[in-house]
Design a protein around this motif. Structure first.
Motif, mmCIF file in Angstrom:
data_model
loop_
_atom_site.group_PDB
_atom_site.id
_atom_site.type_symbol
_atom_site.label_atom_id
_atom_site.label_comp_id
_atom_site.label_asym_id
_atom_site.label_seq_id
_atom_site.Cartn_x
_atom_site.Cartn_y
_atom_site.Cartn_z
ATOM 1 N N VAL A 34 13.608 0.989 10.322
ATOM 2 C CA VAL A 34 14.642 0.490 9.416
ATOM 3 C C VAL A 34 15.779 -0.162 10.209
ATOM 4 O O VAL A 34 16.207 -1.269 9.896
ATOM 5 N N PHE A 42 3.164 -0.287 4.613
ATOM 6 C CA PHE A 42 2.284 0.584 5.392
ATOM 7 C C PHE A 42 3.112 1.550 6.239
ATOM 8 O O PHE A 42 2.820 2.741 6.301
ATOM 9 N N ILE A 43 4.164 1.046 6.859
ATOM 10 C CA ILE A 43 4.960 1.878 7.771
ATOM 11 C C ILE A 43 5.860 2.835 6.998
ATOM 12 O O ILE A 43 5.936 4.022 7.317
ATOM 13 N N LYS A 88 8.674 13.489 12.683
ATOM 14 C CA LYS A 88 7.896 12.266 12.946
ATOM 15 C C LYS A 88 8.236 11.191 11.931
ATOM 16 O O LYS A 88 8.505 10.042 12.268
ATOM 17 N N GLY A 89 8.169 11.583 10.654
ATOM 18 C CA GLY A 89 8.410 10.626 9.581
ATOM 19 C C GLY A 89 9.819 10.067 9.630
ATOM 20 O O GLY A 89 10.024 8.856 9.519
ATOM 21 N N LEU A 90 10.804 10.957 9.823
ATOM 22 C CA LEU A 90 12.201 10.503 9.843
ATOM 23 C C LEU A 90 12.452 9.548 11.011
ATOM 24 O O LEU A 90 13.072 8.495 10.839
ATOM 25 N N ILE A 138 0.869 -1.173 0.000
ATOM 26 C CA ILE A 138 0.000 0.000 0.000
ATOM 27 C C ILE A 138 0.910 1.228 0.000
ATOM 28 O O ILE A 138 2.037 1.163 0.521
ATOM 29 N N LEU A 186 3.773 5.486 5.502
ATOM 30 C CA LEU A 186 3.245 6.366 6.558
ATOM 31 C C LEU A 186 4.316 7.391 6.921
ATOM 32 O O LEU A 186 4.045 8.589 7.054
ATOM 33 N N ALA A 187 5.564 6.905 7.044
ATOM 34 C CA ALA A 187 6.675 7.801 7.375
ATOM 35 C C ALA A 187 6.898 8.826 6.263
ATOM 36 O O ALA A 187 7.030 10.027 6.532
ATOM 37 N N LEU A 194 0.600 4.862 1.314
ATOM 38 C CA LEU A 194 -0.180 5.876 2.021
ATOM 39 C C LEU A 194 0.290 7.284 1.683
ATOM 40 O O LEU A 194 -0.386 8.258 1.970
ATOM 41 N N MET A 254 3.115 -4.916 12.404
ATOM 42 C CA MET A 254 1.905 -4.689 11.610
ATOM 43 C C MET A 254 1.344 -6.002 11.077
ATOM 44 O O MET A 254 0.190 -6.073 10.666
ATOM 45 N N VAL A 307 10.925 -3.502 5.149
ATOM 46 C CA VAL A 307 10.025 -2.897 6.130
ATOM 47 C C VAL A 307 8.629 -2.874 5.488
ATOM 48 O O VAL A 307 8.520 -2.605 4.294
ATOM 49 N N LEU A 347 10.286 7.721 12.694
ATOM 50 C CA LEU A 347 9.609 6.436 12.462
ATOM 51 C C LEU A 347 10.427 5.577 11.506
ATOM 52 O O LEU A 347 10.674 4.393 11.757
ATOM 53 N N LEU A 348 10.882 6.213 10.421
ATOM 54 C CA LEU A 348 11.647 5.482 9.413
ATOM 55 C C LEU A 348 12.946 4.931 10.008
ATOM 56 O O LEU A 348 13.293 3.762 9.825
ATOM 57 N N PHE A 397 13.307 0.869 0.807
ATOM 58 C CA PHE A 397 13.065 0.408 2.177
ATOM 59 C C PHE A 397 12.072 -0.755 2.205
ATOM 60 O O PHE A 397 12.172 -1.637 3.045
ATOM 61 N N GLN A 449 14.574 -3.464 11.433
ATOM 62 C CA GLN A 449 14.450 -4.458 10.384
ATOM 63 C C GLN A 449 15.820 -4.951 9.931
ATOM 64 O O GLN A 449 16.004 -6.137 9.682
ATOM 65 N N MET A 479 4.729 9.801 4.173
ATOM 66 C CA MET A 479 3.570 10.695 4.171
ATOM 67 C C MET A 479 3.809 11.850 5.148
ATOM 68 O O MET A 479 3.600 13.018 4.814
#
Lengths: 318, 325
Positions: free
Chosen positions: B314, A118-119, B305-307, A63, A122-123, A65, B267, A115, B309-310, A109, B317, A125
């Motif tokens: 990452v 979805f995640i 936030k995005g960075l 997906i 989302l990041a 997002l 997830m 990874v 989370l990534l 990624f 993982q 986004m």
């Protein structure tokens, strides 16, 4: 299974579109006037571009997002380049380059590091949402004027908007890509069963990179159309609802969120359905505050109908 | 015998990697906090810690519910809108009855109702959680706009505002309430059969069926729980600002998902922990609070936030990929 029920199972979206069209026509005959049909065909273009990119992503079992907010980001990027350098061409090149880079980052990624999509998206986004506000001077709008934006935004050929024609051509290309090339088969194979796809020698990592580059590129195109249509850009533009509409169109059009199944034709009807619903809100004079209620109920109704028809024809909703 | 040994080893390895993850996150929290303190020493003041705790109190509750949903392999996009919807129902009830207790109960029930719709469609009709909660996200937000007539309604009933408003010194009492909720929910997830069912449903729906679990009921309970959390969250939100807002909770669903995922819940379902979620929420709160204190452009919060989370997922993982090889 009878012929009719099999046709219904595979094409229930067509029934849904025809039924809603008849209902809206009976409520307000102006719904099917030439003017309104052309208006719908224009309104669906940005959503339709997101639909095309997202379709391949969903069929591959992933997906994206980030598509809605990134289309706003690309609209602003074009505006910033246009405002700074006054050039449309350089702005469009920038949108193409940056969108392919964004897609490559998502794809790397997801495909290489593994990874979940979805995640990652989302990041990204979050990131593009923030960048939209950072690259434009605070509390400002950039106006986009000139031949190009006028052409993309409102020029017509044989009574149809050029942007609609572009979308139709892209739908044909997507259909060809999906049904007539190895690429399409690979996308389905990956969505169906990734391990098997690897075993038969498909380079899954590379495919995912390409799929997400396509989706980001489609966001870029949607951004160009959006900015031309409105004639201005600002960070507060609503990208989220474009993406929600697009995903709804694809799912109602018979594509499975789990991946591996879907048709370009079904998705096209799904897009028409969303276009009809959005248009009817204005046509039926639905008050602004009721828009989302109406939409939520329609989506639930369509999902349930979709489910019921498939259940009736003896196929699990899965 | 062999099997149970392997099972034991597997479990041990999982908990070890979980601890590594917590340590990593806590390390990141320390690094980031040090950085913010260096830029603005106020960051570590009691007043600011009070502000920080208050700011994460709602995200905390929503993320608790979201953890359950994600462990079942689903996702709930409606929680943010549900905060606004439940609040609208509660504020109108308060206006009509003047009774804060009835209003609070109705608020929570309204939140639970949206949760029930989600759970029913996901469980009974087997619809995709993403799609159905996307629809109820629009529905709940729309109903909130309709009920509020798209305008805020101010609330003066002190008893109704109490939970979100009251502080002891710099510390908001809502944080004590949050901890109580956490203890209650943790006992649900770890001790009762319900918790085992949640993990079973997430690990494998079909296997859970075979084990005689009533998958539908489990899913309905889980989504109702997130609805209840949204209901409680709306009471807190209204208390914080002394008014009900039609756009309350906007985008909170994505923030909750971010906190839960950073806390190590997968997830894919079947795996996750509430303690991890708490660490995720605190980390999240620190980043936002610290950026506000440094006076950075608000849009930068979104990029951060995005960075973050990534980076967290990452690195996690990459480590998983390595140990898998």
């Amino acid at each position: 299974m009878g012929k009719v029920s099999r046709w219904l199972r595979d094409n229930n979206i067509i029934v849904i579109v025809v039924v809603t069209t008849i209902i809206f026509y009976l409520i307000n005959p102006r719904f099917l006037s030439g003017e309104n049909v052309v208006a719908i065909s224009r309104q669906i273009v940005p959503i339709g571009l997101i639909v095309l990119g997202q379709f391949f992503v969903l069929v591959s079992g992933n997906i994206d997002l980030s598509m809605g907010m990134s289309s706003v980001f690309f609209a602003i990027l074009l505006g910033v380049f246009f405002g700074m350098l006054g050039g449309v061409v350089i702005g469009i090149i920038a949108v193409f380059v940056v969108s392919l880079m964004l897609g490559a980052i998502n794809g790397y990624f997801i495909g290489k590091v593994k990874v979940p999509a979805f995640i990652v998206t989302l990041a990204t986004m979050f990131i593009v949402t923030g960048l939209s506000g950072l690259i434009i001077p605070p509390r400002q709008m950039i106006f986009l004027r000139g031949g190009f934006f006028k052409f993309i935004g409102s020029a017509k050929l044989f009574g149809m908007y050029y942007s609609t024609l572009i979308l139709l051509v892209l739908f044909v290309i997507a259909w060809f890509l999906y049904n007539k090339t190895k690429f399409g088969g690979y996308v389905i194979a990956i969505g169906d069963n990734e391990e098997n796809a690897k075993l038969v020698g498909i380079n899954v990592t590379k495919m995912k990179m390409i799929i997400f580059m396509i989706s980001a590129f489609c966001s870029g195109l949607a951004g160009i159309i959006l900015s031309s249509r409105m004639g201005f850009v600002q960070p507060g533009l609503d990208g989220a609802s474009i993406m929600m509409d697009a995903i709804t169109a694809i799912i109602i059009g018979g594509t499975l969120l789990q991946g591996g199944k879907g048709t370009v034709g079904g998705v096209f009807w799904g897009l028409l359905f969303i276009g009809i619903i959005n248009n009817s809100l204005n046509l039926l004079n639905v008050q602004d505050v009721w828009h989302q209620v109406f939409k939520g109920i329609v989506i639930i109704a369509a999902l349930v109908l979709n489910w019921a028809i498939r259940k009736q024809s003896g196929i699990e909703a899965h | 015998m062999e099997l149970s040994k392997a099972g034991f080893k597997g479990k041990f390895r999982i908990s070890a990697s979980k601890n590594v993850r917590y340590l990593f996150l806590i390390g990141l929290i320390i690094v980031v906090s040090t950085f913010f303190t260096f830029i603005n020493p106020k960051f570590l003041s009691l007043v600011n810690i009070g502000i920080l705790l208050r700011s994460i109190s709602v995200l905390f509750l929503l993320s608790m519910g979201m953890t359950f949903v994600i462990i079942t392999g689903g996702v709930d996009l409606s929680v943010g809108s549900n905060v606004a919807f439940a609040g609208a129902v509660g504020v109108l009830t308060l206006q009509a009855t003047g009774n804060p207790v009835i209003a609070a109960i109705v608020t929570i029930a309204a939140g639970a109702a949206i949760g029930f719709i989600n759970g029913y469609f996901v469980g009974k009709l087997d619809l995709s959680p993403f799609m159905i909660t996307l629809a109820t996200m629009a529905l709940a937000r729309g109903l909130s706009l309709v009920l509020y007539k798209a305008d805020a309604i101010s609330v003066t009933n002190e008893a109704f505002l109490w939970l979100g408003k009251t502080s002891v010194g710099p510390f908001p009492i809502v944080i004590v309430f949050d901890i109580l909720v956490f203890l209650f929910i943790k006992s649900l997830l770890n001790r009762h059969t319900f918790g085992r069912d949640v993990f079973a449903v997430g690990s494998n729906l079909k296997a859970a069926h075979l084990l005689g679990r009533n998958v539908n009921m489990v899913l309905i309970k889980v989504y109702v729980l997130t609805g209840v959390m949204a209901g409680i969250s709306s009471i807190i939100t209204i208390g914080r600002v002394s008014s009900g807002q039609p756009w309350a909770g906007l985008n909170l669903e994505f923030d909750a998902i971010t906190a839960v995922v950073m806390g190590g819940t997968s997830m894919a379902g079947g795996e996750g922990s509430l303690v991890g979620t708490i660490i995720g929420v605190i980390f999240y709160g620190i980043i936002i609070n610290g950026l506000i204190l440094t006076g950075a452009n608000p849009y930068f919060q979104s990029v951060a936030k995005g960075l973050i989370l990534l980076i967290v997922v990452v690195l996690d993982q990459v480590q998983k990929n390595r140990s898998a090889e």
